[in-house]
Write a protein that holds these residues in place. Structure first.
Motif, PDB file in Angstrom:
ATOM      1  N   GLY A   1       0.832  -1.194   0.000  1.00 14.54           N
ATOM      2  CA  GLY A   1       0.000   0.000   0.000  1.00 14.54           C
ATOM      3  C   GLY A   1       0.865   1.242   0.000  1.00 14.54           C
ATOM      4  O   GLY A   1       1.690   1.425   0.899  1.00 14.54           O
ATOM      5  N   ILE A   2       0.682   2.120  -0.987  1.00 13.28           N
ATOM      6  CA  ILE A   2       1.433   3.364  -1.044  1.00 13.28           C
ATOM      7  C   ILE A   2       0.513   4.520  -0.657  1.00 13.28           C
ATOM      8  O   ILE A   2      -0.563   4.690  -1.239  1.00 13.28           O
ATOM      9  CB  ILE A   2       2.072   3.598  -2.436  1.00 13.28           C
ATOM     10  CG1 ILE A   2       2.750   4.974  -2.501  1.00 13.28           C
ATOM     11  CG2 ILE A   2       1.065   3.421  -3.555  1.00 13.28           C
ATOM     12  CD1 ILE A   2       3.893   5.157  -1.520  1.00 13.28           C
ATOM     13  N   MET A   3       0.938   5.278   0.324  1.00 18.51           N
ATOM     14  CA  MET A   3       0.121   6.357   0.854  1.00 18.51           C
ATOM     15  C   MET A   3       0.594   7.732   0.389  1.00 18.51           C
ATOM     16  O   MET A   3       0.106   8.754   0.867  1.00 18.51           O
ATOM     17  CB  MET A   3       0.112   6.309   2.386  1.00 18.51           C
ATOM     18  CG  MET A   3      -0.393   4.990   2.942  1.00 18.51           C
ATOM     19  SD  MET A   3      -2.103   4.662   2.488  1.00 18.51           S
ATOM     20  CE  MET A   3      -2.004   2.966   1.922  1.00 18.51           C
ATOM     21  N   ALA A   4       1.550   7.788  -0.512  1.00 12.91           N
ATOM     22  CA  ALA A   4       1.992   9.054  -1.084  1.00 12.91           C
ATOM     23  C   ALA A   4       0.935   9.581  -2.054  1.00 12.91           C
ATOM     24  O   ALA A   4       0.058   8.838  -2.509  1.00 12.91           O
ATOM     25  CB  ALA A   4       3.329   8.872  -1.801  1.00 12.91           C
ATOM     26  N   ALA A   5       1.034  10.872  -2.410  1.00  9.98           N
ATOM     27  CA  ALA A   5       0.068  11.477  -3.323  1.00  9.98           C
ATOM     28  C   ALA A   5       0.781  12.401  -4.293  1.00  9.98           C
ATOM     29  O   ALA A   5       1.942  12.763  -4.113  1.00  9.98           O
ATOM     30  CB  ALA A   5      -0.997  12.247  -2.532  1.00  9.98           C
ATOM     31  N   GLY A   6       0.050  12.788  -5.347  1.00 10.30           N
ATOM     32  CA  GLY A   6       0.584  13.740  -6.307  1.00 10.30           C
ATOM     33  C   GLY A   6       1.855  13.244  -6.979  1.00 10.30           C
ATOM     34  O   GLY A   6       1.962  12.092  -7.396  1.00 10.30           O
ATOM     35  N   GLY A   7       2.840  14.128  -7.084  1.00 13.04           N
ATOM     36  CA  GLY A   7       4.089  13.792  -7.746  1.00 13.04           C
ATOM     37  C   GLY A   7       4.821  12.639  -7.108  1.00 13.04           C
ATOM     38  O   GLY A   7       5.468  11.835  -7.799  1.00 13.04           O
ATOM     39  N   ASP A   8       4.730  12.521  -5.785  1.00 17.96           N
ATOM     40  CA  ASP A   8       5.382  11.404  -5.112  1.00 17.96           C
ATOM     41  C   ASP A   8       4.738  10.072  -5.487  1.00 17.96           C
ATOM     42  O   ASP A   8       5.423   9.056  -5.669  1.00 17.96           O
ATOM     43  CB  ASP A   8       5.336  11.589  -3.592  1.00 17.96           C
ATOM     44  CG  ASP A   8       6.445  12.494  -3.083  1.00 17.96           C
ATOM     45  OD1 ASP A   8       7.155  13.085  -3.927  1.00 17.96           O
ATOM     46  OD2 ASP A   8       6.612  12.613  -1.863  1.00 17.96           O
ATOM     47  N   LEU A   9       3.421  10.050  -5.609  1.00 16.82           N
ATOM     48  CA  LEU A   9       2.736   8.830  -6.031  1.00 16.82           C
ATOM     49  C   LEU A   9       3.165   8.443  -7.441  1.00 16.82           C
ATOM     50  O   LEU A   9       3.432   7.264  -7.725  1.00 16.82           O
ATOM     51  CB  LEU A   9       1.217   9.017  -5.975  1.00 16.82           C
ATOM     52  CG  LEU A   9       0.388   7.875  -6.577  1.00 16.82           C
ATOM     53  CD1 LEU A   9       0.600   6.576  -5.809  1.00 16.82           C
ATOM     54  CD2 LEU A   9      -1.090   8.244  -6.622  1.00 16.82           C
ATOM     55  N   ILE A  10       3.236   9.405  -8.325  1.00 16.29           N
ATOM     56  CA  ILE A  10       3.641   9.129  -9.702  1.00 16.29           C
ATOM     57  C   ILE A  10       5.040   8.524  -9.733  1.00 16.29           C
ATOM     58  O   ILE A  10       5.292   7.523 -10.420  1.00 16.29           O
ATOM     59  CB  ILE A  10       3.576  10.424 -10.539  1.00 16.29           C
ATOM     60  CG1 ILE A  10       2.117  10.866 -10.695  1.00 16.29           C
ATOM     61  CG2 ILE A  10       4.219  10.223 -11.906  1.00 16.29           C
ATOM     62  CD1 ILE A  10       1.952  12.271 -11.225  1.00 16.29           C
ATOM     63  N   ASN A  11       5.968   9.112  -8.975  1.00 23.22           N
ATOM     64  CA  ASN A  11       7.322   8.561  -8.920  1.00 23.22           C
ATOM     65  C   ASN A  11       7.324   7.130  -8.383  1.00 23.22           C
ATOM     66  O   ASN A  11       8.028   6.254  -8.899  1.00 23.22           O
ATOM     67  CB  ASN A  11       8.210   9.446  -8.038  1.00 23.22           C
ATOM     68  CG  ASN A  11       8.615  10.727  -8.727  1.00 23.22           C
ATOM     69  OD1 ASN A  11       8.758  10.770  -9.947  1.00 23.22           O
ATOM     70  ND2 ASN A  11       8.796  11.785  -7.954  1.00 23.22           N
ATOM     71  N   PHE A  12       6.540   6.892  -7.325  1.00 27.12           N
ATOM     72  CA  PHE A  12       6.501   5.561  -6.727  1.00 27.12           C
ATOM     73  C   PHE A  12       5.990   4.521  -7.719  1.00 27.12           C
ATOM     74  O   PHE A  12       6.601   3.464  -7.899  1.00 27.12           O
ATOM     75  CB  PHE A  12       5.635   5.553  -5.470  1.00 27.12           C
ATOM     76  CG  PHE A  12       5.563   4.197  -4.815  1.00 27.12           C
ATOM     77  CD1 PHE A  12       6.460   3.842  -3.833  1.00 27.12           C
ATOM     78  CD2 PHE A  12       4.604   3.261  -5.201  1.00 27.12           C
ATOM     79  CE1 PHE A  12       6.418   2.580  -3.240  1.00 27.12           C
ATOM     80  CE2 PHE A  12       4.545   2.004  -4.623  1.00 27.12           C
ATOM     81  CZ  PHE A  12       5.457   1.670  -3.638  1.00 27.12           C
ATOM     82  N   VAL A  13       4.865   4.793  -8.349  1.00 29.23           N
ATOM     83  CA  VAL A  13       4.256   3.811  -9.251  1.00 29.23           C
ATOM     84  C   VAL A  13       5.172   3.529 -10.438  1.00 29.23           C
ATOM     85  O   VAL A  13       5.326   2.375 -10.865  1.00 29.23           O
ATOM     86  CB  VAL A  13       2.862   4.281  -9.716  1.00 29.23           C
ATOM     87  CG1 VAL A  13       2.304   3.352 -10.784  1.00 29.23           C
ATOM     88  CG2 VAL A  13       1.909   4.365  -8.533  1.00 29.23           C
ATOM     89  N   LYS A  14       5.800   4.564 -10.959  1.00 28.98           N
ATOM     90  CA  LYS A  14       6.736   4.376 -12.063  1.00 28.98           C
ATOM     91  C   LYS A  14       7.859   3.426 -11.654  1.00 28.98           C
ATOM     92  O   LYS A  14       8.201   2.482 -12.372  1.00 28.98           O
ATOM     93  CB  LYS A  14       7.302   5.731 -12.485  1.00 28.98           C
ATOM     94  CG  LYS A  14       8.187   5.685 -13.718  1.00 28.98           C
ATOM     95  CD  LYS A  14       8.788   7.063 -14.001  1.00 28.98           C
ATOM     96  CE  LYS A  14       7.710   8.104 -14.189  1.00 28.98           C
ATOM     97  NZ  LYS A  14       8.302   9.434 -14.501  1.00 28.98           N
ATOM     98  N   GLN A  15       8.429   3.648 -10.481  1.00 29.53           N
ATOM     99  CA  GLN A  15       9.539   2.814 -10.004  1.00 29.53           C
ATOM    100  C   GLN A  15       9.060   1.419  -9.610  1.00 29.53           C
ATOM    101  O   GLN A  15       9.777   0.428  -9.808  1.00 29.53           O
ATOM    102  CB  GLN A  15      10.240   3.510  -8.840  1.00 29.53           C
ATOM    103  CG  GLN A  15      10.949   4.791  -9.262  1.00 29.53           C
ATOM    104  CD  GLN A  15      11.320   5.695  -8.102  1.00 29.53           C
ATOM    105  OE1 GLN A  15      11.621   5.226  -7.005  1.00 29.53           O
ATOM    106  NE2 GLN A  15      11.306   7.004  -8.336  1.00 29.53           N
ATOM    107  N   TYR A  16       7.866   1.315  -9.084  1.00 28.79           N
ATOM    108  CA  TYR A  16       7.269   0.022  -8.723  1.00 28.79           C
ATOM    109  C   TYR A  16       7.119  -0.849  -9.969  1.00 28.79           C
ATOM    110  O   TYR A  16       7.482  -2.027  -9.977  1.00 28.79           O
ATOM    111  CB  TYR A  16       5.912   0.283  -8.075  1.00 28.79           C
ATOM    112  CG  TYR A  16       5.182  -0.928  -7.542  1.00 28.79           C
ATOM    113  CD1 TYR A  16       5.339  -1.325  -6.226  1.00 28.79           C
ATOM    114  CD2 TYR A  16       4.295  -1.644  -8.358  1.00 28.79           C
ATOM    115  CE1 TYR A  16       4.636  -2.416  -5.715  1.00 28.79           C
ATOM    116  CE2 TYR A  16       3.599  -2.730  -7.861  1.00 28.79           C
ATOM    117  CZ  TYR A  16       3.775  -3.111  -6.538  1.00 28.79           C
ATOM    118  OH  TYR A  16       3.083  -4.194  -6.047  1.00 28.79           O
TER     119      TYR A  16
END
Length: 403
Positions: free
Chosen positions: A230-245
């Motif tokens: 579960g990723i609880m980041a949002a906005g630009g941080d969420l985008i970075n996380f999903v890309k790297q995931y």
């Protein structure tokens, strides 16, 4: 969300709403000043940012069209400022907005730590603050005050869908969250929802905020071999996380749950990166004709569809002006009296109600990101699976709130 009274107007005008007008009107300083304080340049820029001003401008236009010559708010000004996602900057900017720039109300304020800072200033200055962009439960809990309202969503509402993931086989979780008030609240709310459904949180991993490199945290989470990350980041941080995931090939190892997602996140990274993700949404632009009409107006001015934060800012501004209309003044205490306990309906608030802790409850939605093949037009990214009635979407009045 988860991814997978009788007092004359002249007397009231001299109270908490600012200095009395010199022209004898019912408005402090002779006008209504709406302040928008948010992230204008960082990771939360797209989800609210500069386009929140457009949403508020549309609310003002609709108010003026509705009341015409009968409008109490005859002169309305918008001011904006960038809080840079920093609570100290938010505190300073809020003080300047209220004291030097004449703001009668501040809207938006994503970033929970910044929102809590502004709530303190609003209470001290006795000026209105309607938060749209932050999720922390503290705004209507221990940090509540008479001048602050929480309009759009909170961490417990977002966590409602986690129990469904557990029921569908996602029993073991690792939660990754940004280490500030929003992320901490999301971690607590999701953990409670997961465990309440019989699931287990193997580990909760705190990350810096903002952050552009999640690789170490993804590797650490994967080592636990969870059913769900579960990723609880949002906005630009969420985008970075999903890309790297996705780059790490994690899709086949664990289901991805997204705590908070905006349509701008999907648009930025591409529907393919999110397709199939199920999450809780506060509003969707293509839910019905009323929403689409607003979204079409917004699109003409911005070349983008509105997020739920944009719609929430429209709603907050429009209902604030409606409260002024009913009160006959922009005096803060008079406006608050019109808002408290009100049942509200507009394009954002369906079955809306302002409760005693100043939380604003309304219907919310379970959404799923469409497969790329099902996208019929730009921004056509979500399928609304079901509606969560207001009384189910939000927890009861927060007992920690004492005003």
């Amino acid at each position: 969300m988860i991814a997978v009274t009788f007092v004359s107007a002249a007397m009231l005008a001299g109270c908490a709403g600012g200095p009395p007008a010199q022209d004898g009107s019912a408005l402090s300083d002779g006008k209504v000043v709406i302040g928008i304080l948010n992230d204008q340049s960082g990771v939360y820029r797209d989800l609210s940012g500069p386009n929140s001003r457009v949403a508020v401008e549309l609310a003002i236009a609709d108010y003026e069209a509705k009341y015409g010559d009968e409008a109490v708010a005859t002169d309305i000004e918008i001011i904006t400022s960038d809080h840079q996602n920093k609570p100290d900057v938010a505190n300073t900017q809020a003080q300047q907005m209220y004291d030097r720039r004449g703001a009668d109300i501040i809207l938006d304020v994503p970033t929970s730590s910044a929102a809590l800072a502004v709530a303190e200033v609003a209470a001290a200055k006795k000026r209105l603050f309607i938060d749209v962009g932050a999720a922390t439960m503290e705004l209507t809990g221990a940090a509540c005050n008479p001048y602050t309202f929480h309009w759009a969503y909170n961490t417990e509402m977002l966590a409602k869908g986690a129990s469904g993931v557990v029921d569908n086989g996602g029993e073991s979780w690792v939660i990754i969250y940004p280490d500030y008030a929003f992320g901490q609240g999301m971690n607590a709310s999701f953990t409670a929802s997961i465990e309440g459904a019989g699931g287990t949180v193997l580990e909760s991993i705190a990350t810096p905020f903002p952050n552009d490199n999640f690789s170490t945290f993804i590797t650490r989470a994967a080592a636990q071999n969870p059913d769900v990350i579960g990723i609880m980041a949002a906005g630009g941080d969420l985008i970075n996380f999903v890309k790297q995931y996705n780059q790490a090939g994690m899709q086949d190892q664990a289901a991805l749950a997204v705590g908070l997602m905006f349509i701008t996140d999907i648009n930025s990274l591409g529907v393919e990166e999110f397709q199939g993700t199920t999450f809780t949404d506060a509003w969707y632009w293509d839910y019905d004709e009323q929403n689409r009409e607003f979204a079409d107006r917004f699109l003409q001015l911005t070349d983008a569809r509105p997020t739920f934060a944009h719609a929430g800012n429209y709603s907050a501004a429009f209902q604030y002006l409606e409260a002024i209309q009913r009160a006959g003044t922009d005096d803060a205490d008079a406006v608050i009296a019109e808002l408290e306990g009100a049942k509200l309906e507009d394009l954002f608030l369906r079955n809306g109600e302002v409760r005693s802790d100043h939380s604003v409850v309304h219907d919310s939605y379970v959404a799923r990101v469409k497969p790329a093949a099902d996208v019929a037009e730009a921004w056509d990214y979500e399928e609304i699976i079901s509606t969560i009635p207001a009384e189910e979407a939000f927890s009861p009045v927060n007992s920690a709130c004492t005003m």
